[in-house]
Scaffold this active site. Structure first.
Site, short mmCIF file in Angstrom:
data_model
loop_
_atom_site.label_atom_id
_atom_site.label_comp_id
_atom_site.label_asym_id
_atom_site.label_seq_id
_atom_site.Cartn_x
_atom_site.Cartn_y
_atom_site.Cartn_z
N GLU A 76 104.52 53.71 32.65
CA GLU A 76 105.43 53.64 33.79
C GLU A 76 104.92 54.46 34.99
O GLU A 76 105.07 54.01 36.13
CB GLU A 76 106.81 54.15 33.35
CG GLU A 76 107.89 53.98 34.40
CD GLU A 76 109.24 54.39 33.85
OE1 GLU A 76 110.10 54.75 34.65
OE2 GLU A 76 109.42 54.35 32.62
N ASP A 77 104.35 55.64 34.75
CA ASP A 77 104.06 56.56 35.85
C ASP A 77 102.58 56.81 36.11
O ASP A 77 102.23 57.60 36.99
CB ASP A 77 104.75 57.91 35.58
CG ASP A 77 106.26 57.79 35.61
OD1 ASP A 77 106.76 56.94 36.37
OD2 ASP A 77 106.93 58.53 34.87
#
Length: 731
Positions: A76-77
């Protein structure tokens, strides 16, 4: 920030043979990938996955779960992909991390829909591997512990989501301590004034009860020891949000609560649990209605314990929870403490077979995932999770757990969807009762069914479970769809007759690509809903067919034909002028077609009638002389030729409206009512309004068999001396 060797040591304290290399590789890989990223607090971002991993070490989870916790924000990051993780750490860990990754670039219209889709993705991953949920809850707990660094508007949204979804999820899998902390932090954020008030009152009570708590612990230990039971005594203080919620639910004051302070009695065996209960009840007086046996009937989240309340020293009410050490571990850590899980990497099916909590969670997820839109899914999830429970039984002794406030309809759907759909009545503890009766603990419920029923759409607002609400919505949609399919089929059949063609479903199916529909029912539904013209269907089946275009005439003039709006015209006969064989038969409101009658006075058998097709709603039936039909003069495609098809073996009444002017004197209403009764009609509604000082006007909604019956009633009313005038309302 926790260092690499500290993490390994924490895991090896409870898992001596843990894979150190896996933990070290995950630590280094995540630290490099997150690099210089910062959290809202200013701390290195990598500190967050480490804290999540630390929380999970307290639950004694396996090293793969710890590794997944360290890696859980990578996809996700950072620029890391699932393939990257799978190539370095294997399929299992990659699947866990992907299940924890939020959906990106959602093409959804609202944040609520996006939230629902992310929750659906998470829960489906949980159904495959419960460790996804363990990591997610630990992730949420650390985020809540650092929530004060987040902007206030975002803070409230996260706290509300936690209170509505994640805290109940933790409770449902037995992780009560985690649930309590999540709820208390959310409570402090969402209701700071109430949280402060409860804190002060609890602190005051704590200072007053300090000496008494020691006395109770000493007395308990002495009484158990005197009877040969080596029990461990633990004091427990109810959490602030639990106190607040109980006060709200039961509408009681803080002073009326009897279980703010409670004691856990931990013994060696199940037999000792019941022995300890007997000893306690002999020593102190038992409070009626306050005993619960969750050992013989465990909660849905695997919780097992004996609960009782007694009048202890100084006549103080004391709540006691009696359990074994194994039960206490499950009560504290929930599914993470489950024996099958602790044995190592068990399959989801194996865990579901031994854990009621996980089996329930998987069943619930499967039900929630059955095709509802995102907002409905979110609503049903909250209904399923955020409820206390009652336990009821089928006549064969099957235990059914339901949320508090559930009724017999919820019970029927909990047993089986078909039983809920076909339910017509129930017996509770052997007595006939309404289906909306709220159920209590221990009720035995028998559901009475009849084949072919469709649940009323009004049930949706009466039930307390997501399963029941979802099933009712689905059954209602299917029933409406069946009605529109039936209407569409009749419209298309009549259109084929008018075009001089033979109706054939095989030809229609072959034309589906040209109609941009996947199934025959999709086509018929679209026609029935007014979203597709029957002329377009004929053109798709017979591309070379040339339709006759005729001059449109005003409805009811007898000119013979109407043109349909659009480049290609399909002729329709003037309503009422066509033969009965070419018209759609209408029986009534309970027919298998989406039919309703004109709101301004209805229609009855014997009236010449016309149907007006309203897209998405069905047919509205009007008498041919209705002035409301003028509004549809420019929309000839909406006119349908219909005819009455009254079943002599199944007579039914139809609604009509009369306006009766009567002399304003005593007995006028009685005279009118007597005529209605004597002529075998029924008054459905009546309204009175002043016309002049000497006259009153009655608006009567009556139910009659047909036009002849209605005319006879009108004639009889006109003979009464109190009646000045009678007119039928035609809307």
């Amino acid at each position: 920030m926790m260092r690499q060797f500290e993490l390994v040591e924490r895991v090896k304290r409870y898992l001596p043979d843990a894979d150190e290399d896996l933990l070290n590789r995950a630590y280094v890989y995540a630290m490099r990938a997150h690099g210089s990223q910062k959290r809202a607090s200013g701390d290195p971002y990598f500190s967050h996955p480490l804290e999540v991993a630390a929380i999970l070490t307290d639950l004694h989870v396996d090293e793969q779960t710890i590794a997944a916790a360290i890696l859980h924000d990578m996809i996700e990051d950072t620029g890391t992909t699932r393939h990257d993780i799978e190539s370095r750490f294997g399929e299992n860990i990659a699947a866990l991390v992907e299940g924890l990754t939020k959906l990106k670039k959602l093409d959804l219209v609202s944040k609520k829909a996006a939230q629902a889709e992310n929750l659906r993705k998470l829960l489906l991953a949980v159904a495959a591997d419960v460790r996804v949920l363990l990591v997610k809850l630990a992730d949420r707990l650390h985020n809540m512990r650092t929530l004060h660094y987040v902007p206030p508007d975002k803070r409230a949204r996260i706290a509300e989501e936690t209170l509505e979804i994640y805290a109940p999820l933790a409770g449902r899998i037995g992780m009560q301590d985690m649930r309590d902390e999540l709820e208390d932090i959310s409570f402090r954020v969402l209701m700071p004034d109430a949280h402060l008030m409860m804190s002060k009152r609890l602190e005051s009570l704590r200072s007053r009860a300090e000496g008494l708590i020691g006395i109770i612990e000493t007395d308990l230990r002495a009484k158990l020891s005197a009877n040969g039971i080596a029990g461990e005594i633990k004091g427990r203080e109810k959490r602030l949000y639990s106190i607040w919620r109980k006060m709200e639910r039961k509408s009681i004051s803080f002073e009326q609560l009897s279980d703010i302070f409670a004691f856990r009695v931990i013994v060696g065996t199940v037999e000792e649990c019941y022995q300890a209960l007997g000893i306690i009840h002999q020593a102190w007086r038992f409070v009626p209605g306050r005993f619960k046996d969750y050992i013989s009937t465990p909660k849905q989240n695997d919780y097992r314990s004996l609960h009782t309340t007694v009048l202890g020293p100084k006549h103080q009410r004391v709540e006691l929870q009696i359990r074994t050490r194994g039960m206490d571990e499950v009560a504290e850590f929930g599914i993470a403490a489950h024996a099958a899980y602790k044995e190592g990497l068990v399959s989801a099916d194996a865990l579901a077979g031994t854990s009621k909590a996980y089996a329930w969670l998987r069943r619930t997820i499967e039900l929630l995932a059955e095709g509802d839109n995102p907002e409905e899914f979110l609503e049903h999830t909250k209904l399923e999770l955020f409820q206390d429970q009652v336990f009821c039984f089928t006549p064969k002794g099957l235990l059914i757990a339901l949320p508090r406030g559930a009724n017999a309809i919820d019970f029927a759907y909990a047993v089986h969807t078909d039983i809920g759909n076909n339910a017509v009545g129930c017996r509770i503890n052997g007595r006939n009762a309404p289906l909306i009766s709220e159920l209590s603990n221990g009720d035995q419920v028998e559901i009475l069914t009849t084949e072919g029923q469709v649940p009323p759409s009004a049930w949706e607002g009466l039930v307390a479970t997501g399963k029941a609400r979802s099933a009712i919505r689905r059954a209602t949609r299917e029933a409406v769809r069946r009605q529109f399919v039936g209407l569409g089929r009749r419209i298309v059949e009549r259109a084929f007759q008018r075009a001089g063609k033979t109706y054939s479903e095989e030809k229609l199916i072959a034309a589906l690509p040209r109609l941009a529909r996947q199934t025959l029912d999709d086509v018929l539904t679209a026609v029935g809903r007014g979203e597709m013209y029957s002329g377009d269907v004929i053109k798709a089946v017979f591309p070379d067919f040339r339709e006759e275009v005729a001059k449109a005439a005003a409805p009811g003039t007898g000119a013979g034909w109407f043109g349909v709006q659009g480049a290609d015209k399909l002729k329709f006969k003037v309503p009422g002028q066509e033969s009965a064989a070419g018209s759609i038969p209408i029986r009534g409101l309970s027919d298998d077609l989406p039919v309703r009658f004109a709101p301004g006075g209805g229609a009855v058998p014997g009236d010449r009638i016309v149907g007006i097709l309203t897209p998405g709603e069905g047919i509205t039936i009007y008498p041919i002389q209705s002035p409301a039909l003028i509004a549809y003069d420019e929309e000839p495609w909406r006119w349908l030729d219909v005819r009455w098809d009254v079943d002599e073996h199944d007579p039914r009444r139809f609604w009509a409206q009369l306006i009766v002017s009567v002399i304003n004197e005593p007995g006028s209403l009685a005279a009118i009512a007597q005529v209605i009764a004597d002529t075998d009609a029924n008054i459905d509604n009546i309204a009175m309004r002043a016309k002049t000082a000497d006259f009153r006007e009655m608006v009567l909604d009556i139910e009659v068999w047909d036009l002849k019956h209605l005319n006879a009633i009108i004639s009889e009313l006109r003979t009464k001396p109190v009646v000045a005038n009678v007119e039928r309302v035609i809307g």
